[in-house]
Design an enzyme around this catalytic site. Sequence first.
Site, PDB file in Angstrom:
ATOM      1  N   HIS A  90      -2.368   3.666  72.452  1.00 32.33           N
ATOM      2  CA  HIS A  90      -2.007   3.260  71.085  1.00 32.33           C
ATOM      3  C   HIS A  90      -0.914   4.207  70.580  1.00 32.33           C
ATOM      4  O   HIS A  90      -0.766   5.311  71.084  1.00 32.33           O
ATOM      5  CB  HIS A  90      -3.213   3.379  70.142  1.00 32.33           C
ATOM      6  CG  HIS A  90      -4.277   2.366  70.391  1.00 32.33           C
ATOM      7  ND1 HIS A  90      -5.027   1.810  69.376  1.00 32.33           N
ATOM      8  CD2 HIS A  90      -4.750   1.809  71.533  1.00 32.33           C
ATOM      9  CE1 HIS A  90      -5.905   0.957  69.874  1.00 32.33           C
ATOM     10  NE2 HIS A  90      -5.760   0.950  71.189  1.00 32.33           N
ATOM     11  N   ARG A  91      -0.198   3.762  69.576  1.00 35.22           N
ATOM     12  CA  ARG A  91       0.757   4.654  68.914  1.00 35.22           C
ATOM     13  C   ARG A  91      -0.013   5.749  68.184  1.00 35.22           C
ATOM     14  O   ARG A  91      -1.066   5.504  67.586  1.00 35.22           O
ATOM     15  CB  ARG A  91       1.625   3.892  67.919  1.00 35.22           C
ATOM     16  CG  ARG A  91       2.622   2.950  68.554  1.00 35.22           C
ATOM     17  CD  ARG A  91       3.622   2.476  67.514  1.00 35.22           C
ATOM     18  NE  ARG A  91       4.533   3.544  67.109  1.00 35.22           N
ATOM     19  CZ  ARG A  91       5.865   3.448  67.131  1.00 35.22           C
ATOM     20  NH1 ARG A  91       6.440   2.328  67.547  1.00 35.22           N
ATOM     21  NH2 ARG A  91       6.611   4.437  66.741  1.00 35.22           N
TER      22      ARG A  91
END
Length: 215
Positions: A90-91
């Site tokens: 994920h970011r």
Amino acid sequence: MQTSDTSAAPSADTRFPLPHTDRVVFLKSVVSGPNISVGDYSYYDDPEHATEFQARNVLYHYEHVGDRLEIGRFCALATGTTFIMNGANHRMDGPSTFPFPIMGGAWGEHMDLLMGLPSRGDTIVGHDVWFGFRTLIMPGVRIGHGAIIASGSVVTEDVPPYAIVGGNPARVMKMRFDDVTITRLLDLAWWDWSLERITANIPALMAGKLDDLKP
């Protein structure tokens, strides 16, 4: 003198090598797709979901991400051996790590925000590796030939050939052999031998010494 009957050696193309049970499966018969490969005779042992290995045990492996999972020959994977792939990322540079765009609706207009996520590259498992019960392999790890992964381990870093690792995160507990022997084993690369030669050397491979191996 009794000789080995190489014609009786099991076929690497068999799905279920053990008679009267489907809990053990030769993995190459149940994996598919351009980004995953398994060598001959590597098997997965699971009393309930052996044939579902790719769907249940290779997680977040999305083709568009492009990372590969490669498992060598003669590997033994106990129940629950699981590979986490790079699609799990994920970011982390914004206030939230939530992947809004994949949920669709108006959020789907922002798929570009999920492009170019960090990747640790391919996950590569050598030959003759033994994975204990419920081991977890994180993305981009390379596991050397002949290594042993203790039950319940979480492998986050590369594992040297013929190392025994365990823990969370997994650390080298000991080496199976001294440096000279490991070098000889790697040079021999018995997993590349002909089936006839392997069959003739099974007693030495399982319970002998290097000098016992037949040419």
